[in-house]
Motif scaffolding. Structure first.
Motif, short mmCIF file in Angstrom:
data_model
loop_
_atom_site.label_atom_id
_atom_site.label_comp_id
_atom_site.label_asym_id
_atom_site.label_seq_id
_atom_site.Cartn_x
_atom_site.Cartn_y
_atom_site.Cartn_z
N UNK A 195 3.29 -2.69 48.54
CA UNK A 195 2.24 -3.13 49.03
C UNK A 195 1.94 -2.60 50.67
N UNK A 196 3.13 -2.72 51.29
CA UNK A 196 2.94 -2.34 52.74
C UNK A 196 2.73 -0.71 52.44
N UNK A 197 3.42 0.01 51.56
CA UNK A 197 3.13 1.48 51.41
C UNK A 197 1.59 1.61 51.11
N UNK A 198 0.97 0.89 50.20
CA UNK A 198 -0.38 1.21 50.00
C UNK A 198 -1.37 1.06 51.10
N UNK A 199 -0.97 -0.20 52.11
CA UNK A 199 -1.61 -0.20 53.31
C UNK A 199 -1.70 0.76 54.21
N UNK A 200 -0.12 1.25 54.11
CA UNK A 200 -0.05 2.59 54.92
C UNK A 200 -0.91 3.68 54.42
N UNK A 201 -0.92 3.99 53.03
CA UNK A 201 -1.73 5.27 52.42
C UNK A 201 -3.15 4.88 52.70
N UNK A 202 -3.49 3.83 52.74
CA UNK A 202 -5.09 3.46 52.89
C UNK A 202 -5.42 3.66 54.58
N UNK A 203 -4.47 3.47 55.39
CA UNK A 203 -4.71 3.48 56.93
C UNK A 203 -4.54 5.00 57.18
N UNK A 204 -3.55 5.77 56.86
CA UNK A 204 -3.08 7.19 57.09
C UNK A 204 -4.58 7.94 56.34
N UNK A 205 -5.04 7.59 55.30
CA UNK A 205 -6.03 8.15 54.61
C UNK A 205 -7.15 8.01 55.54
N UNK A 206 -7.61 7.01 56.03
CA UNK A 206 -8.80 6.79 56.97
C UNK A 206 -8.64 7.54 58.14
N UNK A 207 -7.60 8.07 58.85
CA UNK A 207 -7.54 8.67 60.16
C UNK A 207 -7.03 10.23 59.85
N UNK A 208 -6.95 10.76 58.60
CA UNK A 208 -6.55 11.87 58.40
C UNK A 208 -7.50 13.19 58.74
N UNK A 209 -8.72 12.79 58.49
CA UNK A 209 -10.00 13.75 58.78
C UNK A 209 -10.17 13.62 60.35
N UNK A 210 -9.64 14.40 61.25
CA UNK A 210 -9.81 14.31 62.70
C UNK A 210 -11.43 14.41 63.25
N UNK A 211 -12.11 15.45 62.43
CA UNK A 211 -13.40 15.62 63.14
C UNK A 211 -14.30 16.06 61.98
N UNK A 212 -15.54 15.84 62.44
CA UNK A 212 -16.66 16.31 61.43
C UNK A 212 -17.40 15.24 60.98
N UNK A 213 -18.26 15.61 60.15
CA UNK A 213 -19.33 14.55 59.84
C UNK A 213 -18.96 13.51 58.65
N UNK A 214 -17.38 13.70 58.25
CA UNK A 214 -17.02 12.86 57.21
C UNK A 214 -15.94 11.81 57.74
#
Length: 181
Positions: free
Chosen positions: A138-157
């Motif tokens: 469960x903690x890893x899924x939270x980590x996967x979700x949060x890291x997925x949110x910040x993976x794209x550093x710039x742009x319109x997405x």
């Protein structure tokens, strides 16, 4: 944490848990529909029966278990109940239903469905080691979700420009279900 490290963590946790994610998703879908069908077991045989149950019989668990033995059922009793003149007895591999007025009923024999039964066990397992492993998952899924949110550093997405709207929509739906259902 640098973007490269975030991507690596996201990727590695995703790879490590891909089997468990698929198993939980699959068995979760089956469990969502368990009232319409019993995904863990399938019928092998249905046999009509006729028994004589005295009108003054005290139908205890012991009585239900003995009745099961008379019907040739050898597995462990799980539960029994009498409702609206019908006796229902659930065993590990058999279900018995008897109309108490007529004595007529049926015995349904079933076996566990291969693969489906084992994956559904994941949702029901209560051993300490599994609970801790599931907590880490469960903690890893939270980590996967949060890291997925910040993976794209710039742009319109990015999360900042577009992602927060989708995340909010994804959060509102379960909240509405909790409130109104």
């Amino acid at each position: 944490m640098k973007i490269v490290q975030v991507r690596n963590l996201h990727r590695d946790l995703g790879y490590f848990y891909v089997g468990l994610i698929i198993s939980f998703a699959f068995s979760g879908i089956l469990m969502n529909h368990r009232e319409h069908w019993h995904p863990e077991k399938y019928t092998v045989q249905t046999k009509a029966i006729s028994v004589n149950i005295p009108k003054d019989a005290d139908i205890t668990e012991k009585y239900a278990e003995e009745l099961g033995k008379q019907l040739g059922i050898d597995d462990k009793i799980r539960r029994h109940k009498v409702k609206e003149n019908e006796l229902k007895i659930s065993f590990e591999k058999n279900d018995v239903e008897i109309d108490l007025k007529t004595g007529k009923g049926e015995v349904v024999t079933f076996v566990k469905t291969p693969i489906i039964s084992q994956t559904m066990k994941l949702h029901k397992n209560t051993s300490n080691w599994w609970i801790y492993y599931s907590d880490i998952f469960g903690l890893s899924l939270i980590t996967i979700a949060l890291t997925g949110v910040i993976m794209i550093p710039a742009g319109k997405f990015t999360f900042k420009k577009r992602g927060w709207k989708l995340a909010l929509a994804g959060l509102i739906i379960p909240l509405l279900i909790l409130i109104f259902v």
